[in-house]
Design a protein around this motif. Structure first.
Motif, PDB file in Angstrom:
ATOM      1  N   LEU A 236       0.832  -1.204   0.000  1.00 30.01           N
ATOM      2  CA  LEU A 236       0.000   0.000   0.000  1.00 30.01           C
ATOM      3  C   LEU A 236       0.869   1.257   0.000  1.00 30.01           C
ATOM      4  O   LEU A 236       2.001   1.267   0.476  1.00 30.01           O
ATOM      5  N   GLU A 237       0.259   2.312  -0.540  1.00 31.08           N
ATOM      6  CA  GLU A 237       0.992   3.554  -0.749  1.00 31.08           C
ATOM      7  C   GLU A 237       1.547   4.156   0.547  1.00 31.08           C
ATOM      8  O   GLU A 237       2.641   4.699   0.563  1.00 31.08           O
ATOM      9  N   PHE A 238       0.815   4.034   1.653  1.00 27.42           N
ATOM     10  CA  PHE A 238       1.274   4.736   2.860  1.00 27.42           C
ATOM     11  C   PHE A 238       2.557   4.137   3.434  1.00 27.42           C
ATOM     12  O   PHE A 238       3.270   4.806   4.183  1.00 27.42           O
ATOM     13  N   LYS A 240       5.046   3.363   1.467  1.00 26.54           N
ATOM     14  CA  LYS A 240       6.032   4.153   0.715  1.00 26.54           C
ATOM     15  C   LYS A 240       6.144   5.552   1.328  1.00 26.54           C
ATOM     16  O   LYS A 240       7.245   6.089   1.452  1.00 26.54           O
ATOM     17  N   THR A 241       4.976   6.127   1.697  1.00 27.61           N
ATOM     18  CA  THR A 241       4.997   7.452   2.328  1.00 27.61           C
ATOM     19  C   THR A 241       5.881   7.420   3.570  1.00 27.61           C
ATOM     20  O   THR A 241       6.690   8.325   3.792  1.00 27.61           O
ATOM     21  N   ARG A 243       8.341   5.416   4.217  1.00 25.08           N
ATOM     22  CA  ARG A 243       9.755   5.330   3.810  1.00 25.08           C
ATOM     23  C   ARG A 243      10.249   6.691   3.345  1.00 25.08           C
ATOM     24  O   ARG A 243      11.359   7.097   3.655  1.00 25.08           O
ATOM     25  N   MET A 244       9.364   7.422   2.600  1.00 22.58           N
ATOM     26  CA  MET A 244       9.794   8.702   2.037  1.00 22.58           C
ATOM     27  C   MET A 244       9.923   9.795   3.096  1.00 22.58           C
ATOM     28  O   MET A 244      10.415  10.869   2.817  1.00 22.58           O
ATOM     29  N   LYS A 245       9.454   9.522   4.323  1.00 18.48           N
ATOM     30  CA  LYS A 245       9.684  10.498   5.393  1.00 18.48           C
ATOM     31  C   LYS A 245      11.118  10.431   5.865  1.00 18.48           C
ATOM     32  O   LYS A 245      11.584  11.322   6.576  1.00 18.48           O
ATOM     33  N   GLY A 246      11.788   9.322   5.533  1.00 20.45           N
ATOM     34  CA  GLY A 246      13.145   9.140   6.006  1.00 20.45           C
ATOM     35  C   GLY A 246      13.225   8.185   7.181  1.00 20.45           C
ATOM     36  O   GLY A 246      14.246   8.105   7.850  1.00 20.45           O
ATOM     37  N   LEU A 247      12.109   7.465   7.435  1.00 22.40           N
ATOM     38  CA  LEU A 247      12.127   6.500   8.525  1.00 22.40           C
ATOM     39  C   LEU A 247      12.943   5.277   8.129  1.00 22.40           C
ATOM     40  O   LEU A 247      12.929   4.869   6.970  1.00 22.40           O
ATOM     41  N   LYS A 255       6.028   0.464  13.097  1.00 24.95           N
ATOM     42  CA  LYS A 255       5.127   1.554  13.463  1.00 24.95           C
ATOM     43  C   LYS A 255       4.025   1.747  12.421  1.00 24.95           C
ATOM     44  O   LYS A 255       2.883   2.029  12.774  1.00 24.95           O
ATOM     45  N   HIS A 256       4.364   1.609  11.143  1.00 24.59           N
ATOM     46  CA  HIS A 256       3.360   1.925  10.123  1.00 24.59           C
ATOM     47  C   HIS A 256       2.647   0.694   9.579  1.00 24.59           C
ATOM     48  O   HIS A 256       1.425   0.645   9.565  1.00 24.59           O
ATOM     49  N   ARG A 259       1.169  -1.845  12.590  1.00 24.37           N
ATOM     50  CA  ARG A 259       0.052  -1.202  13.274  1.00 24.37           C
ATOM     51  C   ARG A 259      -1.267  -1.480  12.540  1.00 24.37           C
ATOM     52  O   ARG A 259      -2.297  -1.721  13.149  1.00 24.37           O
TER      53      ARG A 259
END
Ligand SMILES: Nc1ncnc2c1ncn2[C@@H]1O[C@H](COP(=O)(O)OP(=O)(O)O)[C@@H](O)[C@H]1O
Ligand code: SF4
Ligand SMILES: [Mg+2]
Lengths: 340, 342
Positions: A236-238, A240-241, A243-247, A255-256, A259
């Motif tokens: 799912l896209e989130f 990737k989101t 990962r793109m935060k830099g986590l 966490k993502h 959960r």
């Protein structure tokens, strides 16, 4: 319907109200099964050398000459007034025995749940993250073997094979000689309350093998469910989101992704409560654990009707409570769920 | 820009190395970001590039926010990561000063914008203190970034979950979240394609305004030529997984030098003129796993001849500077014949 605190209270109240018919059904079924299977156990209870007058007194005390519905009425009336009957050998009141034995079983079940959650679920995450690679196959071998192993074999192997290594002698895993006061009747908790590190370690050492044996079968379900739902979530896209935060990958997974994967896993964990409590009957007997499971085994083999029905009532409450907790967790984890 | 399926998203995702490896694999070339070849650093260091170095906005706002967390917390996470990096608590990839020589940059326009991380005009400047950032300070920034994307009641929005928001709102939140890392490069992969037409226009206007306000290089991916013409300084045209032409927006739209670009532009309807049936390109986009030998466009190209059908295909060569100035590259053997192409 909504997600406010009062909605939650209504939800819990409704579910607790549903407990009444469930318990009634459970009581009716166990009562009639036991009493039809053996219509007059007085001869067995009183032993081969009992005099006819003893047996007659037993029959009279237990209303065995009355019709089944009348016997059921007497039983139910006692149950409601807190008199759950006595066991035939020592005439100790069933309810108080159940209440002292229950914490030991609860401790065992909680420990097994702990293992399922903190080992079974992360294993599922590892398997999903390495989908199709070596770690995934190793995890699959682990949980399939757990699944394919009957509880008693896992129990016996652990008790005989590993018990001596942990210094548990004679296969008796209960900590009866514990030096700490019994407040909760849960050995680990009592030792912690008494701030006694030695006793805590000792209690954990005694608890660990029965808990592992009990967790072993259900661990596979937790791992497999987590793996399946993680595989649905990861594309799912989130994710990737995140990962793109830099986590880092750890936070992305736990966490993502996890959960959200947990939402499905919790429902399954509620369902495993039934397998878990029925497992305690075998595990507690193998490990000589002083809980309800072992009591259930003894009550059945001794034709102790009051004890058997009492244990079944407790088990039913545990299963319903576990499912209620799973449902609440489900709603807490998923903000889209409304309490109803 | 390019047709759907030509590999725009794949290219965009490969820059921050978001493609799952395997199956994806970069077989040749370099991905140079601020002087560092991202293909040469180990995978576990990539998070240090993302967020504060490269930010990204995705096509589908339905799934791009985590359904389990409040949107305020999701933006706060980005802000916190940036603050922890600013304070040296979390690792970040530093620009390689030697490799990152502005004077030798190939794209003059872009070099003006990438001089440093931007500071949104209405973001409260906070003192750089040591230690982990405080929650209040982060909360304030979250509200500021929501206001930046023209959300009027950020105090209410931060407490909502993604499912309580419309598609357009979610995309605004995504934009705010990507910007809150203050990235040097923002990759926007068709940020409006999945939205309703009216909302599309609003979000596009927002993006355009933000491009003025925010000092960040933006790589805007779209199949919509009209949008590209409005947004871009420089345009790259993609065909069958390759970039076939790159140049200043005016040159690309007015004097394209690749037959594919020209054909693509002809397919835009002119709203002042009745052109009858619009011309369309004959043939179809090739299967990307079975590309034609030589120039990938040769089966459909009216200018194609024998050299186009043998290895190696045309180089992505620099053209002499045109009237608009700047770089203009094309992957065609006969760029001079394109203007008079049938
Ligand atoms: N450079 C490439 N090499 C190999 N396959 C590619 C390449 N670029 C794209 N593809 C394939 O083409 C498909 C469509 O690409 P995508 O990037 O989603 O197109 P777009 O975003 O332009 O619609 C992808 O699934 C990918 O497998
Ligand atoms: S190289 Fe040949 S086939 Fe390719 S675009 Fe140019 S003329 Fe057409
Ligand atoms: Mg795409």
């Amino acid at each position: 319907m909504g997600r406010s605190r009062s909605d939650l209270v209504v939800f819990i109240a409704k579910r607790l109200a549903q407990l009444v018919p469930v318990l009634l059904g459970v009581i009716v079924i166990t009562f009639f099964f036991t009493h039809i299977a053996v219509s007059n156990p007085c001869a067995i209870w009183s032993g081969p050398k009992a005099s006819p007058s003893t047996i007659a007194a037993c029959v009279k005390n237990n209303h065995f000459n009355d019709s089944l519905p009348v016997q059921f009425y007497y039983y139910l009336a006692g149950l409601v007034s807190g008199n759950w009957g006595t066991d035939p050998l020592f005439h100790s009141p069933v309810l108080s025995v159940l209440l002292t034995d229950f914490p030991a079983t609860l401790e065992l079940v909680l420990a097994a749940t702990f293992l399922m959650v903190f080992i079974g679920i992360p294993l599922g995450v590892v398997a999903a993250a390495s989908n199709g690679r070596i770690a995934d196959h190793l995890v699959r071998i682990f949980y399939l073997s757990g699944w394919a192993t009957p509880t008693y074999i896992a129990g016996v192997v652990l008790a005989i094979g590993l018990g001596p290594l942990l210094g548990v002698s004679g296969g008796d895993f209960s900590t009866t000689s514990s030096p700490v006061p019994a407040i909760t009747h849960m050995s680990v908790l009592d030792a912690i309350i008494a701030l006694n590190p030695g006793a805590t370690v000792d209690a954990i050492v005694h608890l660990i093998l029965p808990a592992v044996a009990l967790a072993f079968i259900n661990m596979g379900i937790a791992t497999r469910m987590t793996r399946t739902s993680m595989l649905e979530i990861l594309p799912l896209e989130f994710v990737k989101t995140a990962r793109m935060k830099g986590l880092g990958e750890f936070w992305v997974l736990y966490k993502h992704a996890l959960r959200n994967a947990l939402i499905t896993t919790t429902t399954v964990l509620g369902v495993t409560a039934g397998t878990m409590v029925s497992g305690t009957v075998v595990i507690e007997s193998v490990f000589v654990w002083p809980g309800l499971g072992r009591y259930a085994y003894e009550a059945i083999t001794e034709y102790d009707f009051a004890g058997t029905i009492g244990v079944v009532i407790f088990f039913a409450i545990v299963v319903v409570a576990a499912n209620l907790i799973a449902d609440i967790l489900y709603g807490v984890l998923d903000p889209r769920v409304e309490w109803r | 820009m390019g047709e759907t399926g030509c590999g725009k998203s794949t290219l965009g995702h490969s820059i921050p190395r978001l493609l799952p490896e395997p199956p994806a694999k970069v077989t040749s070339g370099k991905i140079v970001f601020q002087g560092t070849d991202l293909l040469k650093i180990p995978k576990w260091r990539m998070p240090g590039v993302r967020g504060t170095g490269i930010g990204m906005i995705f096509q589908e706002p339905i799934n791009s926010l985590n359904p389990a967390y409040r949107v305020g917390d999701q933006i706060a996470e980005s802000v916190r990561i940036r603050k922890l990096r600013e304070r040296g608590i979390m690792p970040a990839l530093k620009p390689d000063v030697k490799g990152f020589d502005y004077s030798k940059r190939e794209l003059p326009k872009a070099s003006e914008v990438v001089t440093g991380p931007f500071i949104p005009p209405n973001v409260t400047q906070t003192l750089k203190t040591r230690g982990p950032p405080m929650t209040k300070e982060i909360h304030q920034e979250v509200l500021d970034f929501l206001r930046l994307v023209r959300i009027n009641d950020p105090e209410r929005i931060v407490n909502l979950f993604p499912h309580e928001l419309s598609g357009g709102m979610r995309q605004r939140i995504m934009i705010a979240m990507a910007l809150s890392g203050k990235p040097a490069l923002l990759i926007a992969d068709e940020p409006t394609s999945a939205l309703d037409v009216t909302i599309q226009a609003q979000v596009l206007t927002l993006m355009k305004e933000l491009m003025e306000e925010v000092r960040t290089s933006i790589m805007f991916i779209s199949h919509d030529l009209g949008v590209i013409a409005e947004m871009a300084d420089d345009v790259g045209v993609m065909y069958a997984g390759h970039m076939v032409e790159f140049g200043p927006v005016a040159e690309i739209f007015e004097s394209p030098r690749h037959p594919y670009t020209k054909a693509l532009l002809r397919s835009i309807p002119n709203r002042y003129k009745d052109e009858g049936v619009l011309p369309s390109l004959s043939g179809s986009v090739p299967n990307l796993s079975k590309l034609p030998v030589g120039c990938t466009f040769n089966p459909r190209c009216p200018l194609a001849r024998d050299v186009c059908r043998v290895k190696p295909g045309p180089p992505f060569a620099l053209l002499p500077p045109g009237p608009a100035g700047g770089m203009h590259r094309t992957a065609c053997f006969f760029p001079d014949e394109v203007p008079s192409m049938p």
